[in-house]
Design a protein around this motif. Structure first.
Motif, mmCIF file in Angstrom:
data_model
loop_
_atom_site.group_PDB
_atom_site.id
_atom_site.type_symbol
_atom_site.label_atom_id
_atom_site.label_comp_id
_atom_site.label_asym_id
_atom_site.label_seq_id
_atom_site.Cartn_x
_atom_site.Cartn_y
_atom_site.Cartn_z
ATOM 1 N N GLU A 117 0.429 7.464 21.966
ATOM 2 C CA GLU A 117 1.267 6.501 21.237
ATOM 3 C C GLU A 117 0.542 5.173 21.058
ATOM 4 N N GLU A 118 -0.124 4.724 22.084
ATOM 5 C CA GLU A 118 -0.863 3.463 21.991
ATOM 6 C C GLU A 118 -2.031 3.593 21.014
ATOM 7 N N TYR A 119 -2.682 4.744 21.060
ATOM 8 C CA TYR A 119 -3.807 5.003 20.164
ATOM 9 C C TYR A 119 -3.326 5.004 18.710
ATOM 10 N N ALA A 120 -2.185 5.682 18.473
ATOM 11 C CA ALA A 120 -1.635 5.737 17.115
ATOM 12 C C ALA A 120 -1.252 4.342 16.637
ATOM 13 N N LYS A 121 -0.674 3.562 17.509
ATOM 14 C CA LYS A 121 -0.288 2.193 17.157
ATOM 15 C C LYS A 121 -1.507 1.362 16.770
ATOM 16 N N ASN A 122 -2.567 1.476 17.546
ATOM 17 C CA ASN A 122 -3.775 0.704 17.254
ATOM 18 C C ASN A 122 -4.467 1.177 15.988
ATOM 19 N N LEU A 123 -4.477 2.492 15.760
ATOM 20 C CA LEU A 123 -5.071 3.013 14.523
ATOM 21 C C LEU A 123 -4.314 2.496 13.302
ATOM 22 N N SER A 124 -2.976 2.544 13.388
ATOM 23 C CA SER A 124 -2.155 2.085 12.261
ATOM 24 C C SER A 124 -2.390 0.594 11.994
ATOM 25 N N LYS A 125 -2.489 -0.172 13.046
ATOM 26 C CA LYS A 125 -2.749 -1.609 12.910
ATOM 27 C C LYS A 125 -4.117 -1.862 12.285
ATOM 28 N N LEU A 126 -5.115 -1.115 12.722
ATOM 29 C CA LEU A 126 -6.467 -1.294 12.200
ATOM 30 C C LEU A 126 -6.564 -0.898 10.735
ATOM 31 N N SER A 127 -5.753 0.098 10.357
ATOM 32 C CA SER A 127 -5.811 0.546 8.954
ATOM 33 C C SER A 127 -5.376 -0.560 7.985
ATOM 34 N N LEU A 128 -4.637 -1.545 8.468
ATOM 35 C CA LEU A 128 -4.163 -2.651 7.631
ATOM 36 C C LEU A 128 -5.107 -3.849 7.640
ATOM 37 N N SER A 129 -6.227 -3.704 8.315
ATOM 38 C CA SER A 129 -7.171 -4.809 8.422
ATOM 39 C C SER A 129 -7.730 -5.191 7.042
ATOM 40 N N PRO A 130 -7.866 -6.494 6.762
ATOM 41 C CA PRO A 130 -8.424 -6.939 5.471
ATOM 42 C C PRO A 130 -9.951 -6.940 5.455
ATOM 43 N N LEU A 131 -10.560 -6.526 6.553
ATOM 44 C CA LEU A 131 -12.014 -6.557 6.633
ATOM 45 C C LEU A 131 -12.625 -5.697 5.528
ATOM 46 N N ALA A 132 -13.603 -6.270 4.836
ATOM 47 C CA ALA A 132 -14.345 -5.599 3.758
ATOM 48 C C ALA A 132 -13.439 -5.129 2.636
ATOM 49 N N ALA A 133 -12.275 -5.761 2.484
ATOM 50 C CA ALA A 133 -11.335 -5.338 1.435
ATOM 51 C C ALA A 133 -11.858 -5.636 0.034
ATOM 52 N N GLN A 134 -12.844 -6.512 -0.061
ATOM 53 C CA GLN A 134 -13.352 -6.894 -1.379
ATOM 54 C C GLN A 134 -14.491 -6.003 -1.855
ATOM 55 N N GLU A 135 -14.813 -4.985 -1.053
ATOM 56 C CA GLU A 135 -15.880 -4.070 -1.489
ATOM 57 C C GLU A 135 -15.468 -3.411 -2.798
ATOM 58 N N GLU A 136 -16.475 -3.162 -3.674
ATOM 59 C CA GLU A 136 -16.181 -2.655 -5.029
ATOM 60 C C GLU A 136 -16.847 -1.310 -5.285
ATOM 61 N N GLY A 137 -16.524 -0.762 -6.427
ATOM 62 C CA GLY A 137 -17.175 0.447 -6.890
ATOM 63 C C GLY A 137 -16.850 1.671 -6.063
ATOM 64 N N THR A 138 -17.733 2.653 -6.153
ATOM 65 C CA THR A 138 -17.507 3.891 -5.409
ATOM 66 C C THR A 138 -17.547 3.646 -3.904
ATOM 67 N N LEU A 139 -18.335 2.701 -3.469
ATOM 68 C CA LEU A 139 -18.350 2.337 -2.047
ATOM 69 C C LEU A 139 -17.015 1.732 -1.645
ATOM 70 N N GLY A 140 -16.471 0.893 -2.531
ATOM 71 C CA GLY A 140 -15.163 0.299 -2.246
ATOM 72 C C GLY A 140 -14.074 1.355 -2.142
ATOM 73 N N GLU A 141 -14.141 2.361 -3.043
ATOM 74 C CA GLU A 141 -13.154 3.450 -2.996
ATOM 75 C C GLU A 141 -13.270 4.216 -1.685
ATOM 76 N N ALA A 142 -14.500 4.522 -1.267
ATOM 77 C CA ALA A 142 -14.716 5.252 -0.019
ATOM 78 C C ALA A 142 -14.223 4.441 1.178
ATOM 79 N N TRP A 143 -14.492 3.127 1.151
ATOM 80 C CA TRP A 143 -14.063 2.267 2.256
ATOM 81 C C TRP A 143 -12.532 2.187 2.329
ATOM 82 N N THR A 144 -11.881 2.077 1.178
ATOM 83 C CA THR A 144 -10.420 2.045 1.140
ATOM 84 C C THR A 144 -9.830 3.343 1.684
ATOM 85 N N GLN A 145 -10.432 4.465 1.320
ATOM 86 C CA GLN A 145 -9.947 5.767 1.802
ATOM 87 C C GLN A 145 -10.171 5.912 3.306
#
Length: 345
Positions: A117-145
């Motif tokens: 449960e703690e692991y799932a909570k931390n994963l979900s929180k990390l998935s919302l991180s804005p880090l590298a959110a400005q990456e573009e192109g096919t790399l940006g798509e891969a990073w978003t996924q």
């Protein structure tokens, strides 16, 4: 307290009248026969056993199975060496220990659930991180996924923790509830009562044995006194003493028969009840085996689902194209495509 004695069930003494034929100081046939019996059997804590190497060899009730009904007849000292624990008590302690260990396994799974449960909570929180959110192109798509896959993985682990609770932890906790200990106490009291009866019967045998010895001694003394004219005892006194000796012998045989009947009853109940405890232990082990297998099944499923969460990431990583990313970025951010030329004067 450990008591040791021995007595056979049949023909353990001669007719006391034969004592009148024995010369002073001689050993009667009755006493010789009792001595012989003492070499073949011993009674420990009111239970009679054959001595090693005496009589026909006993066969196991369930050969090659290491069954409870074959190996818990004697008592043993407790770890402190102060008192004796019956074989049946050892079997009961095994059941209680198994119940406790099963509870500890459930606690272990509960801790595993908390980690998930703690692991799932931390994963979900990390998935919302804005880090590298400005990456573009096919790399940006891969990073978003990739970040989205953390959210999906969190869901997988959360489902895993929920299933661990319902399909593993809860069954381990609820298997054999509070009534189980009550049932064990019933077994305990039943067998303990039979042992108390056996002890009482054995005490009666010992008392009757002593009474017979006293009567035989009295008869022997009176007979000797009459033979050497040291007493005015009549033949009638001798006959009276002989009748009392015979009666004492009959009493001993009656007490011995009651003792053996009680021991047979205890033996039968020990076999039946120990087999029941053996069955309960098999059921406990198989129940735990079933639900620990369910744990590994869920674990494998979690791995499989986790793998599915990264498959889209793998696909996008394979489709990454630096040239295309450069094209897209240049088109969006170019500042001019006319190149400089030489200056003319």
């Amino acid at each position: 307290m450990m008591m040791e004695a021995s007595f056979d069930t049949e023909e353990s003494f001669d007719d006391p009248s034969c004592l009148a034929l024995q010369p002073p100081g001689s050993v009667s046939p009755a006493k010789r026969q009792i001595n012989e019996v003492k070499e073949t059997k011993t009674t420990i804590n009111c239970v009679t056993f054959p001595l090693p190497g005496e009589g026909p060899e006993q066969q196991l009730l369930k050969p090659n199975e290491w069954s409870y009904c074959d190996y818990f007849w004697a008592d043993k000292k407790d770890p402190q060496g102060t008192t004796h624990v019956t074989g049946f008590e050892v079997l009961l302690q095994k059941q209680l220990k198994g119940k406790q260990l099963q509870k500890e396994m459930a606690e272990f799974i509960h801790e595993r659930i908390k980690i998930e449960e703690e692991y799932a909570k931390n994963l979900s929180k990390l998935s919302l991180s804005p880090l590298a959110a400005q990456e573009e192109g096919t790399l940006g798509e891969a990073w978003t996924q990739l970040k989205k896959s953390l959210h999906d993985e969190a869901e997988v682990h959360l489902k895993f923790s929920n299933k661990l609770h319902t399909e593993v932890e809860k069954p381990l906790l609820t298997f054999r509830g509070d009534n189980f200990k009550k049932d064990l106490k019933k077994y305990d009291h039943h067998i303990a009562d039979l042992r108390k009866q056996l002890a009482s019967r054995f005490a009666s045998v010992e008392k009757a044995r002593k009474a017979l010895a006293d009567r035989q001694k009295d008869l022997e003394v009176k007979t000797q006194q009459l033979e050497i004219k040291l007493s005015n005892k009549t033949e009638e006194d001798i006959k009276k003493a002989r009748r009392k000796s015979t009666q004492a012998g009959d009493d001993l045989m009656r007490c011995l028969d009651l003792y053996n009947q009680t021991q047979s009853k205890w033996f039968e109940e020990m076999v039946t009840t120990s087999m029941e405890l053996e069955k309960l232990e098999v059921e406990r082990v198989e129940w735990i085996q079933q639900h620990l297998r369910q744990y590994t099944t869920l674990r494998h499923e979690t791995d499989m689902f986790n793998q599915s969460t990264v498959e889209p990431v793998d696909q996008l990583l394979q489709n990454m194209d630096p040239a295309k990313d450069r094209e897209l970025w240049v088109k969006e951010n170019k500042t001019g495509e006319v190149r400089p030329v030489d200056l003319d004067i």
